[in-house]
Scaffold this active site. Structure first.
Site, PDB file in Angstrom:
ATOM      1  N   TYR A 507     -14.326   8.321  38.459  1.00  0.00           N
ATOM      2  CA  TYR A 507     -15.574   8.342  37.683  1.00  0.00           C
ATOM      3  C   TYR A 507     -16.551   9.351  38.294  1.00  0.00           C
ATOM      4  CZ  TYR A 507     -19.569   6.825  34.941  1.00  0.00           C
ATOM      5  OH  TYR A 507     -20.643   6.803  34.082  1.00  0.00           O
ATOM      6  N   SER A 587     -15.709   8.296  29.749  1.00  0.00           N
ATOM      7  CA  SER A 587     -17.122   8.666  29.683  1.00  0.00           C
ATOM      8  C   SER A 587     -17.415   9.801  30.675  1.00  0.00           C
ATOM      9  CB  SER A 587     -17.985   7.428  29.938  1.00  0.00           C
ATOM     10  OG  SER A 587     -19.314   7.642  29.504  1.00  0.00           O
ATOM     11  N   ASP A 670     -18.812   6.073  18.200  1.00  0.00           N
ATOM     12  CA  ASP A 670     -19.391   6.102  19.551  1.00  0.00           C
ATOM     13  C   ASP A 670     -20.778   6.741  19.479  1.00  0.00           C
ATOM     14  OD1 ASP A 670     -20.051   6.370  22.210  1.00  0.00           O
ATOM     15  OD2 ASP A 670     -18.092   7.118  22.826  1.00  0.00           O
ATOM     16  N   HIS A 705     -18.145   3.072  22.049  1.00  0.00           N
ATOM     17  CA  HIS A 705     -17.888   3.573  23.392  1.00  0.00           C
ATOM     18  C   HIS A 705     -16.935   2.665  24.177  1.00  0.00           C
ATOM     19  CE1 HIS A 705     -18.832   6.498  26.434  1.00  0.00           C
ATOM     20  NE2 HIS A 705     -19.164   5.577  27.309  1.00  0.00           N
TER      21      HIS A 705
END
Length: 738
Positions: A507, A587, A670, A705
């Site tokens: 991430y 993301s 999203d 999302h």
């Protein structure tokens, strides 16, 4: 490569250098402005045509082509036709992967286990969520005691026939008589709030709209709550419209939203967002002011206590207690007029301070708990004590202190993992928390903060043996020599023989830590003989604010370097090879995957970028994207533009390069990361890619999302993602338990 040219041109800047747009952006050309590009093919695939339009923007004297700008119009007939055609190709490809059936079956078996949330006690009522296994969403129950039979209060699975209406938040009143709750549709961040009478189980008729990124804070009398909302979105623009001008309101129970009292707004700062928290004694309203996703906050306090002398009614004043966004501040509680905060002010890894609002000057601050070697991530007052949650080398540690700050004891945790949701009441010593690890499903424990005793509240039973798996933590050097930790998990008996199929997940952003946690898909991956690796990249919150800042703006390249170095470490240590190595992230993690696969395409066999931020020159033009400038920087700033352009996945794809086998995945609703990011990246990737590796995009319909996705759709998605990797890496699913 374009990135190399930029690094040469900006040799005086940091590795991630780049910034700002001079001219007004031209209107996007019509998709029909130029003929459709020739459809590229692999040995087995023909991709849908995607028109390449002659659209160029100028940023600080640099001309930047945007040939797929038309895909930003996500509701146009042309875009919808492209989505339909892409899904036909993708699902046609996936249908030929036989392993998906075995994967779907095993995912379903493992997903089917009872899961409990962490109980919250309000008044004489315990509120707790429970999922019987394959329910789309957990059901909210009430209990009279921890051993009482649960009673259904709110079942979100009954809110829609297709499971696309999700419960997005619950906030019980202090006395436990009412529950404010939010619902969202098709995975959207937009919420509608209602209120339920706990005794009757019926809604009161209150309904609030235009809400995003907010929570309810009840007044102790239970007559109403504070909350924040945005101006009503223009009909048809809900998925794309920029989110500005949030305001703080007070809602009185039983009144229509139109009569809600405007408490605080700042039209001179449209970017500011607000959270209003009422102190436990009802004396103060603590307004936390947010500036996008920047962890730095400002604190405004309003004394709600009426003046002792009865004069003409006068609204209580707002006091800017901690102005100017100098550091992160999180309100914990109060002792009379003394307010306690968790902060990284003069303490990058966090500390606890106390401020008397009558003597707010810095010289009068008290330090209750000093900065430790571990990173302070959470603090609350429970039973008259401070309960603090730390990350120590990305692993949880919980300690109990007197309000004075004196350390009393550490809480005995079950092992290497993540403790979360330590919930309790300021007046009772009873608390609850959840603990999980890579092979340990979330178990809920009770905690007595006075004695430190830990008891099991609910322990799930899952159809696997945790003892069959091992987890280790290693530290490896990144490109600049920084030591980065990484967890490696796999089945017992798996050795670094050099050919293990490996999934590297990351991430690296927004001060968000990645810690050990249980995941059914990851368990299935390990059951197939796969190695799961998760590095704690810079940009995350594992080691405090300095670690976070080292992966932002002009330093963002550090994050990609850390991820690349993790891959190189796994190969050097014999865990895998490039031919057996896959990468994934969602993301901001989707950006991570997009950037690393464009910078080092030869290093990976396969890539799964999910709901990613792929166009780093346009991310701030939609929904809440402007708020991400605190991490990414702004393309309207010259140096930051240069850095963004140097790694933007959409802009760094090069024709004639063989990229890893890739399946981009996103959702058509999203409204966090506009799906156009993934659409444009996938179209550009299919155009540029050379070789036989498939490069696909999987687009969920009526989904967002990720929140609120029905369980069946989650299982199907993971069967597709793992099926794609199984096929690409030539894995054997026969090792999966039946």
């Amino acid at each position: 490569m374009r990135r190399s040219l930029f690094l040469w041109a900006c040799s005086l800047l940091t590795v991630a250098a780049c910034n700002k747009q001079d001219s007004t952006l031209a209107e996007p050309a019509s998709p029909d402005a130029t003929p459709a590009a020739a459809a590229p093919t692999t040995a087995a695939l023909t991709y849908p045509d995607a028109a390449r339009v002659d659209h160029v923007d100028t940023y600080h004297g640099v001309s930047v082509a945007d040939p797929y700008r038309w895909l930003e119009n996500i509701d146009s007939d042309q875009t919808q036709a492209w989505v339909k055609a892409q899904n036909e190709v993708t699902f046609g490809y996936l249908e030929d992967i036989d392993a998906r059936d075995a994967l779907r079956k095993r995912l379903t078996t493992l997903w089917d286990y009872e899961r409990w949330g962490v109980p919250r006690r309000k008044g004489d009522v315990y509120f707790v969520s429970r999922n019987d296994g394959l329910q789309n969403q957990s059901v909210l129950y009430t209990m009279k005691s921890p051993t009482d039979a649960p009673k259904v209060l709110l079942d979100p699975n009954t809110l829609s026939d297709d499971g696309t209406v999700a419960l997005s938040g619950t906030w019980p009143s202090k006395d436990g008589k009412y529950l404010a709750y939010g619902v969202s549709e098709a995975g959207s961040d937009w919420q509608t709030w209602r209120v339920r009478d706990v005794a009757t189980g019926k809604d009161t008729g209150d309904e609030l709209r235009s809400i995003k990124f907010a929570y309810a804070s009840w007044t102790p009398d239970g007559k109403g709550f504070y909350y924040a909302r945005y101006p009503e979105a223009k009909q048809g623009d809900e998925l794309e419209q920029l989110n500005y001008d949030q305001k703080l309101y007070y809602h009185t129970l039983g009144e229509p939203q139109s009569k809600d009292v405007l408490v605080y707004e700042r039209p001179d700062h449209k970017e500011w967002g607000f959270d209003g928290a009422v102190s436990h004694d009802g004396r103060f309203l603590i307004i936390t002011v947010r500036l996008g996703t920047d962890p730095k906050k400002s604190i405004i306090v309003r004394d709600l206590q009426p003046p002792k002398k009865k004069k003409r009614a006068k609204a209580p004043a707002f006091v800017e207690l901690l102005p100017d966004f100098k550091a992160a501040y999180s309100f914990i509680g109060n002792e009379g007029t003394t307010l306690l905060f968790r902060t990284n002010d003069d303490a990058p890894r966090g500390r606890i301070i106390a401020i008397d609002i009558n003597k707010p000057g810095r010289e009068h601050w008290q330090e209750r708990v000093a900065q430790a070697d571990a990173t302070l991530r959470g603090a609350s007052i429970i039973g008259g004590r401070l309960v603090l949650s730390y990350l120590d080398q990305a692993r949880s540690k919980v300690s109990i202190h007197a309000l004075s700050g004196k350390h009393e004891r550490d809480v005995a945790l079950p092992g290497l993992g993540t403790a979360s949701g330590v919930l309790g009441d300021e007046e009772r010593t009873e608390a609850y928390f959840s603990f999980t690890s890579f092979a340990t499903p979330g178990t809920v424990y009770g905690l007595d903060v006075a004695s430190g005793d830990v008891t099991t509240f609910k322990a799930p039973k899952v159809a696997f043996n945790p003892e069959d798996f091992v987890v280790s933590q290693v530290f490896y050097p990144s490109a600049d020599g920084t030591k980065v930790p990484m967890f490696i998990a796999h089945k017992k008996g798996i050795k670094p023989t050099g050919d293990n199929p490996t999934y590297l997940y990351g991430y690296g952003g927004f001060n968000i830590p990645l810690t050990p946690s249980f995941s059914v898909p990851n368990l299935v991956w390990m059951e197939m003989g796969g190695v799961f690796a998760m590095p704690n990249l810079r940009g995350g919150g594992e080691f405090g604010e300095a670690w976070h800042q080292a992966g932002t703006k002009l330093e963002k390249q550090n994050v990609f370097d850390d991820f690349i170095a993790a891959a190189q470490y796994l190969i050097a240590q014999g865990w895998t090879t490039s031919e057996h190595l896959s990468i994934g992230g969602r993301s901001n993690g989707g950006l991570l995957v997009g950037a690393t696969m464009t910078q080092r395409p030869e290093l990976f066999a396969a890539a799964l970028p999910g709901v990613g931020v792929m166009d780093m020159l346009r991310f701030n033009k939609f929904t809440i994207g402007w708020a991400w400038e605190s991490d990414y920087g702004s393309p309207q700033d010259p140096k930051q533009f240069e850095a963004l352009y140097a790694y933007s996945p959409y802009h760094n794809l090069e024709e004639g390069v063989q990229y890893p086998a890739t399946m981009v995945y996103t959702a058509d609703h999203d409204d966090r990361v506009l799906p156009a990011h993934s659409y444009k990246f996938a179209a550009a990737l299919q155009h540029a890619h050379a070789g036989d590796n498939p490069v696909l995009i999987r687009i969920d319909v009526r989904a967002g999302h990720g929140a609120g996705k029905p369980t069946a759709k989650r299982i199907e998605e993971w069967a597709d993602l793992w099926g794609f990797l199984v096929h690409t890496l030539k894995m054997d699913v026969s090792e999966l338990p039946s």
